[in-house]
Scaffold this active site. Structure first.
Site, mmCIF file in Angstrom:
data_model
loop_
_atom_site.group_PDB
_atom_site.id
_atom_site.type_symbol
_atom_site.label_atom_id
_atom_site.label_comp_id
_atom_site.label_asym_id
_atom_site.label_seq_id
_atom_site.Cartn_x
_atom_site.Cartn_y
_atom_site.Cartn_z
ATOM 1 N N GLU A 45 0.839 -1.199 0.000
ATOM 2 C CA GLU A 45 0.000 0.000 0.000
ATOM 3 C C GLU A 45 0.876 1.252 0.000
ATOM 4 O O GLU A 45 2.021 1.227 0.477
ATOM 5 C CB GLU A 45 -0.883 -0.026 1.259
ATOM 6 C CG GLU A 45 -1.783 1.189 1.396
ATOM 7 C CD GLU A 45 -2.877 1.022 2.453
ATOM 8 O OE1 GLU A 45 -2.811 0.052 3.243
ATOM 9 O OE2 GLU A 45 -3.798 1.865 2.478
ATOM 10 N N ASN A 192 -12.283 -1.226 -1.039
ATOM 11 C CA ASN A 192 -11.569 -1.826 0.090
ATOM 12 C C ASN A 192 -12.219 -1.340 1.382
ATOM 13 O O ASN A 192 -12.456 -0.133 1.540
ATOM 14 C CB ASN A 192 -10.098 -1.370 0.072
ATOM 15 C CG ASN A 192 -9.368 -1.730 1.359
ATOM 16 O OD1 ASN A 192 -8.960 -2.871 1.564
ATOM 17 N ND2 ASN A 192 -9.211 -0.759 2.262
ATOM 18 N N GLU A 193 -12.498 -2.244 2.264
ATOM 19 C CA GLU A 193 -13.069 -1.900 3.574
ATOM 20 C C GLU A 193 -14.134 -0.812 3.425
ATOM 21 O O GLU A 193 -14.092 0.222 4.087
ATOM 22 C CB GLU A 193 -11.971 -1.492 4.566
ATOM 23 C CG GLU A 193 -11.049 -2.638 4.904
ATOM 24 C CD GLU A 193 -10.162 -2.426 6.137
ATOM 25 O OE1 GLU A 193 -10.160 -1.328 6.721
ATOM 26 O OE2 GLU A 193 -9.466 -3.399 6.513
ATOM 27 N N TYR A 261 -6.823 -9.085 11.036
ATOM 28 C CA TYR A 261 -5.514 -8.834 11.661
ATOM 29 C C TYR A 261 -5.460 -9.503 13.021
ATOM 30 O O TYR A 261 -6.470 -9.561 13.739
ATOM 31 C CB TYR A 261 -5.279 -7.326 11.814
ATOM 32 C CG TYR A 261 -4.931 -6.670 10.497
ATOM 33 C CD1 TYR A 261 -3.648 -6.755 9.991
ATOM 34 C CD2 TYR A 261 -5.899 -5.993 9.759
ATOM 35 C CE1 TYR A 261 -3.317 -6.168 8.779
ATOM 36 C CE2 TYR A 261 -5.578 -5.408 8.538
ATOM 37 C CZ TYR A 261 -4.280 -5.505 8.054
ATOM 38 O OH TYR A 261 -3.952 -4.936 6.850
ATOM 39 N N GLU A 312 -6.305 -9.273 3.716
ATOM 40 C CA GLU A 312 -5.304 -8.651 4.588
ATOM 41 C C GLU A 312 -5.274 -9.466 5.876
ATOM 42 O O GLU A 312 -6.322 -9.711 6.471
ATOM 43 C CB GLU A 312 -5.673 -7.194 4.914
ATOM 44 C CG GLU A 312 -5.598 -6.278 3.711
ATOM 45 C CD GLU A 312 -5.918 -4.816 4.038
ATOM 46 O OE1 GLU A 312 -5.742 -4.399 5.201
ATOM 47 O OE2 GLU A 312 -6.344 -4.099 3.117
ATOM 48 N N GLN A 363 2.194 -6.177 5.385
ATOM 49 C CA GLN A 363 2.333 -5.802 3.994
ATOM 50 C C GLN A 363 3.728 -6.214 3.532
ATOM 51 O O GLN A 363 4.536 -6.668 4.340
ATOM 52 C CB GLN A 363 2.123 -4.319 3.837
ATOM 53 C CG GLN A 363 0.705 -3.884 4.201
ATOM 54 C CD GLN A 363 0.376 -2.461 3.730
ATOM 55 O OE1 GLN A 363 1.140 -1.802 3.034
ATOM 56 N NE2 GLN A 363 -0.783 -1.983 4.142
HETATM 57 O O1 AHR Z 1 -2.908 -2.552 6.186
HETATM 58 C C1 AHR Z 1 -3.219 -1.352 6.823
HETATM 59 C C2 AHR Z 1 -4.691 -1.001 6.709
HETATM 60 O O2 AHR Z 1 -5.465 -1.943 7.391
HETATM 61 C C3 AHR Z 1 -5.278 -1.004 5.319
HETATM 62 O O3 AHR Z 1 -5.062 0.178 4.655
HETATM 63 C C4 AHR Z 1 -6.732 -1.212 5.574
HETATM 64 O O4 AHR Z 1 -7.370 -1.875 4.516
HETATM 65 C C5 AHR Z 1 -6.768 -1.982 6.873
HETATM 66 O O5 AHR Z 1 -7.604 -1.394 7.784
#
Ligand code: AHR
Length: 502
Positions: A45, A192-193, A261, A312, A363
């Protein structure tokens, strides 16, 4: 004063308990599904020093580079093999306008990155530079389109610009900008999101948007787009059901993205065992999410045309402000704990191979659970992280068929295993997140092996890491393995990843 237990005298992360015996069985005749190389995909990103500074330093940089790309990053990424690379975000994607990143670099507009610190980007890295990066490292490009602040026309034109071979004004513009060959981008994220930074929308509102955007993203030059819809945050069924009920059942997306995450409460190099265990336990919910989202999709899409994508994932620890000031936003070190976390995730993907289509760890460089770290804007050094080596140990699984493994327990802090086979070859990965060394006796059913080799990534200090000064603290080493009478015997120390090849 009473006797001090031996464990209290040892440095943190060293356990005094003797190795425990552990039994497992690989059922080579029970096939799960193909280990898609795409399970080992990545995400880059415009955030902190991931793209600018990490991958792209510019042609005039004193940092060794190939036409502006950081030379050692290219070498390391090519060596590992990056099946798919997702770009330009993340949250950034829904505020990105692709025309900003084409044409002569000195004429490109400067824009404020509103999501990640408000710094100004000069747009010197755009779609041409991204595609060249993918070609250099052998990755398939995955472009996330802008739904939050973009229009269906903008996305439609981006797809034509990339994929139409010639003859249209947009294709001719690409050619004039230096790329005669079409980019043939197959993977397109439709936002995205969009429940969060790319919105915030309700699932119904996003569903209506998806229907319109998807209608205009077409096949150009024979490249049929694979459209990825913004699925839930983790296992948010409210979002998933609301969205699926809004989509046209005859035109479901090709991919269903979820983000998960594994958050941590402490800075990456200051973890305690408690904080580590709390983080490791989250992986159970990741596995449950893949199963639950697949099951829900099955009720709308029994033929499984739409694939679950863990778009992600990775450990997201507490990030000290000083690190961000020095190296960039969300800069995070990767430790022995992080490598074990990567191994827990990668084993899950093998075990759920029939339900998963792709997974992109967050990432690629310098941000969150990255596989490379670079030294900051002026620094020339870079380092392969523990997570890089975790991926390296799992690489031999790619394109093999995942087979079932029975273990003693399903405790999220117990031994995690997966196996895959191809012809006469069997790969077994064992990840030990626990505080106990294990003597593993693994029976092989329906597979005969006479010999094998093994490699290990291990350190007794959960906070050990590869730094710019000491880049080889955590690297895989050969490991002892015994193969006899249909059994594999090997030691799997606390906090280690072992790869056995039979
Ligand atoms: O990876 C960091 C961020 O986490 C990304 O930009 C977003 O999609 C997620 O919230």
């Amino acid at each position: 004063m009473g006797a001090v237990p031996l464990a209290a005298l040892l440095p943190q992360g060293l356990w005094a308990s003797p190795a425990k015996s552990y039994k497992a069985t690989v059922l080579a005749d029970v096939e799960i599904g193909a280990v898609r190389p795409e399970f080992h995909s990545h995400f880059a990103e415009h955030l902190g020093s991931c793209v600018y500074g990490g991958l792209w330093v510019g042609k005039d940089s004193p940092i060794p580079n190939i036409d502006g790309y950081r030379r050692d990053a290219i070498t390391y990424l090519k060596d590992l093999g990056i099946p798919v690379l997702r770009w330009p975000g993340g949250c950034f994607a829904d505020d990105y306008h692709w025309r900003d990143g084409i044409g002569p670099a000195n004429k490109r507009p400067k824009r404020v990155n509103i999501h990640w610190g408000g710094y100004v980007e000069d747009n010197s890295f755009g779609i041409h530079e991204f595609i060249r990066l993918c070609r250099m490292i052998g990755a398939e490009p995955y472009v996330a389109g802008n739904v939050g602040s973009g229009t269906p026309a903008e996305l439609r034109e981006w797809v034509e610009y990339c994929n139409q071979p010639s003859g249209s004004t947009l294709a001719d513009e690409r050619v004039a900008n230096g790329s005669p060959e079409p980019f043939n981008v197959r993977y397109w994220g439709v936002g995205n999101e969009n429940w969060g930074c790319g919105g915030p929308m309700t699932p119904e509102h996003y569903g209506e948007q998806y229907r319109i955007f998807a209608n205009y993203v077409r096949t150009f030059g024979g490249t049929k787009p694979f459209l990825v819809a913004c699925g839930p945050n983790g296992n948010d069924m409210h979002w998933s059901r609301g969205l699926l009920n809004t989509l046209d059942p005859r035109k479901l997306p090709d991919g269903w993205s979820t983000h998960f995450y594994e958050t941590g409460t402490l800075p990456s190099t200051q973890f305690t065992e408690d904080a580590m265990n709390t983080q490791f336990r989250i992986f159970q919910r990741v596995e449950e999410t893949i199963i639950a989202q697949r099951a829900l999709l099955d009720s709308y899409d029994p033929q499984r045309k739409c694939g679950v994508i863990l778009d992600e994932w990775g450990v997201w620890d507490r990030i000290p402000r000083e690190d961000e000031q020095r190296y960039g936003k969300l800069w995070q070190q990767s430790t022995m704990r992080s490598a074990v976390a990567a191994g827990l995730g990668l084993n899950i993907f093998n075990r759920q191979a029939d339900k998963l289509y792709m997974a992109n760890i967050a990432q690629l460089v310098n941000v969150l659970q990255s596989i490379l770290l670079t030294e900051g804007p002026e620094g020339k050094r870079s380092v392969r992280t523990s997570t890089y080596y975790a991926f390296q140990l799992f690489k031999p699984h790619r394109s093999k068929t995942a087979v079932r493994v029975e273990t003693e327990s399903s405790d999220p802090l117990g031994l995690s295993m997966s196996a895959s086979k191809s012809g006469q070859e069997l790969i077994v990965t064992l990840v030990n997140p626990s505080g106990s060394d294990l003597d593993v006796d693994c029976a092989l059913r329906s597979f005969s092996a006479k010999s094998g080799t093994a490699k290990i990534l291990h350190h007794s200090d959960l906070n050990a890491c590869n730094s710019f000064d000491n880049p080889d603290v955590l690297v895989p080493k050969p490991h002892e393995i015994a193969v006899e009478n249909g059994h594999v015997r090997l030691k799997v120390p606390a906090l280690s990843i072992v790869q056995a090849s039979l």
